[in-house]
Design a protein around this motif. Structure first.
Motif, PDB file in Angstrom:
ATOM      1  N   THR A 366       0.303  -0.867  -0.227  1.00 40.97           N
ATOM      2  CA  THR A 366       0.295   0.066  -0.294  1.00 40.97           C
ATOM      3  C   THR A 366       0.409   1.199  -0.050  1.00 40.97           C
ATOM      4  OG1 THR A 366      -1.690  -0.707   0.939  1.00 40.97           O
ATOM      5  CG2 THR A 366      -1.640   1.037   1.080  1.00 40.97           C
ATOM      6  N   ARG A 367       1.735   1.399   0.720  1.00 43.34           N
ATOM      7  CA  ARG A 367       3.108   2.163   0.963  1.00 43.34           C
ATOM      8  C   ARG A 367       3.453   2.696  -0.513  1.00 43.34           C
ATOM      9  NH1 ARG A 367       6.475   3.782   5.915  1.00 43.34           N
ATOM     10  NH2 ARG A 367       7.061   5.984   5.392  1.00 43.34           N
ATOM     11  N   SER A 368       4.266   1.645  -1.224  1.00 45.01           N
ATOM     12  CA  SER A 368       4.434   1.684  -2.447  1.00 45.01           C
ATOM     13  C   SER A 368       3.443   2.413  -3.216  1.00 45.01           C
ATOM     14  CB  SER A 368       5.215   0.747  -3.006  1.00 45.01           C
ATOM     15  OG  SER A 368       4.455  -0.473  -2.942  1.00 45.01           O
ATOM     16  N   ALA A 369       2.754   1.583  -3.600  1.00 45.38           N
ATOM     17  CA  ALA A 369       1.602   2.243  -4.299  1.00 45.38           C
ATOM     18  C   ALA A 369       1.129   3.697  -4.068  1.00 45.38           C
ATOM     19  CB  ALA A 369       0.529   1.439  -4.053  1.00 45.38           C
ATOM     20  N   LEU A 370       1.016   4.276  -2.978  1.00 44.74           N
ATOM     21  CA  LEU A 370       0.649   5.496  -2.567  1.00 44.74           C
ATOM     22  C   LEU A 370       1.548   6.781  -2.887  1.00 44.74           C
ATOM     23  CD1 LEU A 370      -1.354   5.399   0.766  1.00 44.74           C
ATOM     24  CD2 LEU A 370      -1.849   6.615  -1.105  1.00 44.74           C
ATOM     25  N   THR A 371       2.880   6.398  -2.832  1.00 44.88           N
ATOM     26  CA  THR A 371       3.734   7.114  -3.444  1.00 44.88           C
ATOM     27  C   THR A 371       4.035   6.993  -4.547  1.00 44.88           C
ATOM     28  OG1 THR A 371       5.269   5.943  -1.608  1.00 44.88           O
ATOM     29  CG2 THR A 371       6.587   7.138  -2.965  1.00 44.88           C
ATOM     30  N   ALA A 372       3.955   6.364  -5.201  1.00 44.30           N
ATOM     31  CA  ALA A 372       3.922   5.987  -6.395  1.00 44.30           C
ATOM     32  C   ALA A 372       2.184   7.166  -6.969  1.00 44.30           C
ATOM     33  CB  ALA A 372       3.800   4.821  -7.834  1.00 44.30           C
ATOM     34  N   GLY A 373       1.937   6.525  -6.552  1.00 42.36           N
ATOM     35  CA  GLY A 373       0.077   7.872  -6.373  1.00 42.36           C
ATOM     36  C   GLY A 373       0.068   8.973  -6.672  1.00 42.36           C
ATOM     37  N   PHE A 374       1.127   9.049  -5.687  1.00 39.16           N
ATOM     38  CA  PHE A 374       1.632  11.083  -5.460  1.00 39.16           C
ATOM     39  C   PHE A 374       2.440  11.690  -6.316  1.00 39.16           C
ATOM     40  CE2 PHE A 374      -0.129  10.422  -1.527  1.00 39.16           C
ATOM     41  CZ  PHE A 374      -0.726  11.324  -0.923  1.00 39.16           C
ATOM     42  N   ARG A 375       3.223  10.073  -7.167  1.00 40.23           N
ATOM     43  CA  ARG A 375       3.952  11.238  -7.852  1.00 40.23           C
ATOM     44  C   ARG A 375       4.016  11.526  -9.080  1.00 40.23           C
ATOM     45  NH1 ARG A 375       7.615   6.868  -7.529  1.00 40.23           N
ATOM     46  NH2 ARG A 375       6.597   5.854  -8.238  1.00 40.23           N
ATOM     47  N   ASN A 376       3.462  10.230  -9.022  1.00 44.03           N
ATOM     48  CA  ASN A 376       2.348   9.959 -11.014  1.00 44.03           C
ATOM     49  C   ASN A 376       1.080  11.232 -10.778  1.00 44.03           C
ATOM     50  OD1 ASN A 376       4.220   8.381 -11.965  1.00 44.03           O
ATOM     51  ND2 ASN A 376       2.769   6.871 -10.625  1.00 44.03           N
TER      52      ASN A 376
END
Length: 757
Positions: A366-376
């Motif tokens: 979940t954390r990696s997906a959220l980090t990528a979501g904020f970045r993209n």
């Protein structure tokens, strides 16, 4: 990573702490519709050089509007009453006497060469007047002979109050001259510099309203015949900060075409009743709660954290409004509440990108997906908000009155939403995602779920860009049908645009304005603006009235107050005057051009053109629909229209940002294919964001009363049009423009030479 997370957390805590302090200590200024204010009635007087006719009164009103804006009073009301009177209503003014003194001063600024001290018996007054001379005392009381006027306030480009702590001179006013004034100033000071130091003729007198406010000597360093070429001067004279700012305000505001005199001054009540305000507050609270509930149902834990971030957004926006001294009106309050719903947009963008990342990876967290979501999602959030900030800034600097106030509110909302989504939400989401119990239950976060809209699109695989001309034709048909309403039915312009009639009564007993509004609505005056005036006075503004309708109005008010005496019955002009409307149109045109340039720089020319064309398409349709429905086009509708303009570009930018990303991944793919995939990927965000706004607007329309029904209706229509046009107008137009560009290149390419056979 840990250091940046701590920095975000500290920044979020600092912003929230400062906002809490401001919200607790600084009250928000309420507008005339919510609180009432001070009403000042001014009357223009003829002068030897100008007659106080209707045209002069209109010009005087526009100068006064500039002064009121400079006073820091947002959302004032200024209308012409009859041919010689101007009614000024100032919300939240603490010292109406001081405001009246500023408003009725003529501010005739002139600059004169000093001929020398006045000597008794040195020519008669008639001879001096014929020669253009005058005698006035300076700051110390010494009487000086002044030559004819060398410069006037028309030669001034701007003025500002400054404080000089280094030299100990204290407060002074810096005056900058325009090109013509710069040359005259250099010539004037050059002649004065030819006199010896200490000679009174080396002085230059600055006169305001027949009073010398400063008569400085030209510095010895200035050469004879050269003068001061910088085009700027300082007015000094033992000013405190208030006097310096007031003087700069008067100089910037310009001279009144004719003198004005205050003939009446009293307090007025709010234009809306307590019941309407209470109903609007309940509607806002219910709509916000429904929006928060919806986002929690869709995104579960992350939705709950986003709802908490929305509370922070509301706190930051409120504190910013209070700190800047902005005036909050009912349309502004409704727009503020709507912005809470639309602030969900940035969170939805992030969560939808996180869902994509979670579905695309083999063993995601979940954390990696959220980090990528904020970045993209950052580029889409940044581009959409920057375009809105461009529009807000230009509306503030180029427009005036309520349009300028809307620019302030819009800019505050954009900055607060970015802080809420990119800082507060991220701090909360990172903290939650790092918990072990959250890691063991990924579906609880709402990120591991696909979502119904995304799942339905994956099954159907829609390809709307296969036939872009079909969608453009449908948009053109809707545009023509809606636009024809403007030509066939015309626009029902409200009092702000057309003016009307103002009738003031003095009743035997005090009348509750809310009762008067209800009674007048039943008597056939549903749009009447009713205000309390003093203890037993009542002011009614409505459209043009016949004698019979005026009698009906008087009987209705008299029945409520045990008899009514008419103390004023005058025609009034529009509060949104011609110059204000022209400035608003110019600022909107410049804002659209600036947005086009920004989008062209960030994307491509065809994307920027398509987005701006879709925006114009939305505006025409919304105005046309209101024309067909016979709804009034007034200040409330203007606020709704400006809101629709802001969100229309946002929707198009989100789609085009995804198109740009897909094109970068595969530069050989046709633009139509990239547009199809972009629409399918961004449609879940569009649906979820739209639902959040619809819940708030529906609450405002059902529970907000008559004052907000038309506002909510306009925004609902605009939201539906904007959602459609961003997907099925802007994208097809970009695809079609790209096809035409490639076709033109193929036609202009040189053909290969073939040998003759």
């Amino acid at each position: 990573m840990i250091r940046s997370a701590r920095a975000r957390a500290l920044f979020a805590l600092a912003v929230i702490a400062v906002s809490l302090y401001i919200a607790a200590t600084v009250p928000v200024r309420l507008g005339l519709d919510l609180r009432g204010g001070t009403q000042i009635v001014l009357e223009t007087r003829s002068a030897p050089t100008a007659e106080a006719d209707r045209a002069a009164t209109d010009r005087t009103l526009e100068v006064l509007r500039g002064r009121v804006d400079a006073l820091g009073v947002a959302e004032p009301t200024l209308v012409r009453s009859g041919a010689h009177r101007i009614i000024v209503e100032l919300p939240g003014v603490q010292d109406p006497k001081q405001a009246a003194e500023v408003l009725d001063r003529t501010a005739q600024l002139t600059v004169h060469p000093v001929l020398g001290p006045a000597v008794a018996g040195q020519g008669t007054a008639a001879e001096k007047e014929a020669a253009g001379e005058r005698v006035l005392p300076d700051e110390s009381g010494q009487r000086l002979r002044l030559a004819a006027t060398a410069l006037t306030g028309e030669d001034v480009k701007g003025a500002g109050a400054r404080f000089d702590a280094e030299s100990g001179a204290g407060w002074h006013v810096t005056v900058d001259f325009d090109r013509a004034g710069r040359e005259r100033w250099a010539e004037l000071t050059g002649r004065a510099a030819c006199r010896p130091a200490g000679d009174p003729a080396r002085r230059v007198a600055i006169v305001l309203d027949d009073r010398i406010i400063s008569a400085p000597q030209v510095d010895p360093s200035v050469a004879c015949g050269t003068g001061i070429a910088g085009g700027s001067t300082q007015i000094t004279g033992a000013f405190d900060d208030g006097e310096a700012r007031e003087l700069a305000l008067l100089i910037n505001g310009g001279a009144l075409p004719v003198p004005v005199e205050t003939v009446e001054q009293h307090t007025v009540g709010p234009t809306l009743g307590a019941r309407a305000i209470t109903a609007s507050a309940w509607a806002a609270a219910l709509g916000t709660a429904l929006t928060a509930l919806f986002i929690i149902v869709v995104y579960r834990l992350m939705g709950a954290l986003a709802a908490l971030a929305l509370l922070a957004y509301g706190l930051i926006s409120y504190a910013a409004l209070a700190a800047l001294g902005a005036t909050l009106t009912l349309p502004g309050l409704a727009g503020f509440v709507l912005a809470i719903g639309m602030a969900v947009d940035a969170n939805v963008l992030v969560f939808e990108r996180a869902r994509e990342e979670h579905a695309a990876r083999v063993r995601p967290t979940t954390r990696s997906a959220l980090t990528a979501g904020f970045r993209n999602a950052f580029s889409a959030i940044a581009d959409s908000n920057v375009t809105t900030l461009i529009a807000a800034g230009l509306l503030f600097f180029l427009a005036s009155g309520p349009v300028r106030g809307f620019g302030v509110t819009l800019g505050i909302g954009v900055v607060a939403s970015m802080i809420s989504a990119l800082v507060v939400t991220r701090v909360l989401a990172d903290f939650a995602a790092s918990r072990a119990w959250v890691h063991r239950r990924p579906r609880l976060t709402g990120i591991a779920a696909t979502g119904r809209v995304r799942a339905a699109l994956a099954r159907r695989d829609p390809r709307p860009m296969r036939r872009p001309r079909r969608w453009l034709a449908a948009s053109a048909v809707v545009l023509v049908l809606a636009g024809s309403g403007i030509a066939v039915r015309g626009l029902d312009l409200g009092l702000e645009f057309t003016g009307g009639r103002l009738v003031q009564y003095d009743t035997a007993t005090a009348v509750d304005p809310e009762r008067a509004r209800a009674a007048l609505a039943e008597a056939g005056f549903p749009r009447a603006v009713v205000q309390a005036a003093g203890d037993t006075g009542l002011t009614v503004r409505t459209g043009e009235l016949t004698d019979a309708r005026t009698d009906t109005l008087t009987r209705t008010v008299g029945a409520l107050g045990g008899g009514a005496e008419k103390v004023r019955d005058e025609l009034i002009g529009p509060s949104l005057g011609q110059e204000l409307r022209r400035n608003a149109l110019i600022s909107l045109a410049v804002a659209l051009g600036a947005q086009l340039l920004y989008l062209a720089a960030r994307f491509r020319w065809l994307f920027g053109t398509a987005a701006v064309a879709a925006l114009a398409h939305d505006v025409v349709i919304l105005v046309g629909v209101f024309a067909w429905l016979g709804k009034p086009v007034d200040g409330v509708f203007l606020a709704a229209l400006l809101t629709v303009i802001g969100y229309s570009v946002n929707d198009s930018v989100v789609v085009f940002d995804r198109v740009r990303e897909l094109v970068r991944r595969d530069r050989r793919a046709p633009l139509a294919d990239a547009a199809d995939r972009a629409i399918a990927q961004t449609l879940p965000r569009t649906v979820n964001t739209g639902m959040g706004a619809v819940l708030i607007l529906a609450s405002l329309a059902v529970l907000g009363g008559d004052s907000l029904t038309d506002f909510a209706l306009a925004l609902l229509i605009g939201l539906a049009i904007g959602t459609y046009s961003s997907v099925l107008t802007a994208a097809p137009l970009a695809v079609e423009l790209d096809r035409l560009r490639h076709a033109r290149r193929r036609r202009s390419a040189p053909r290969a030479a073939f040998p003759l056979r």
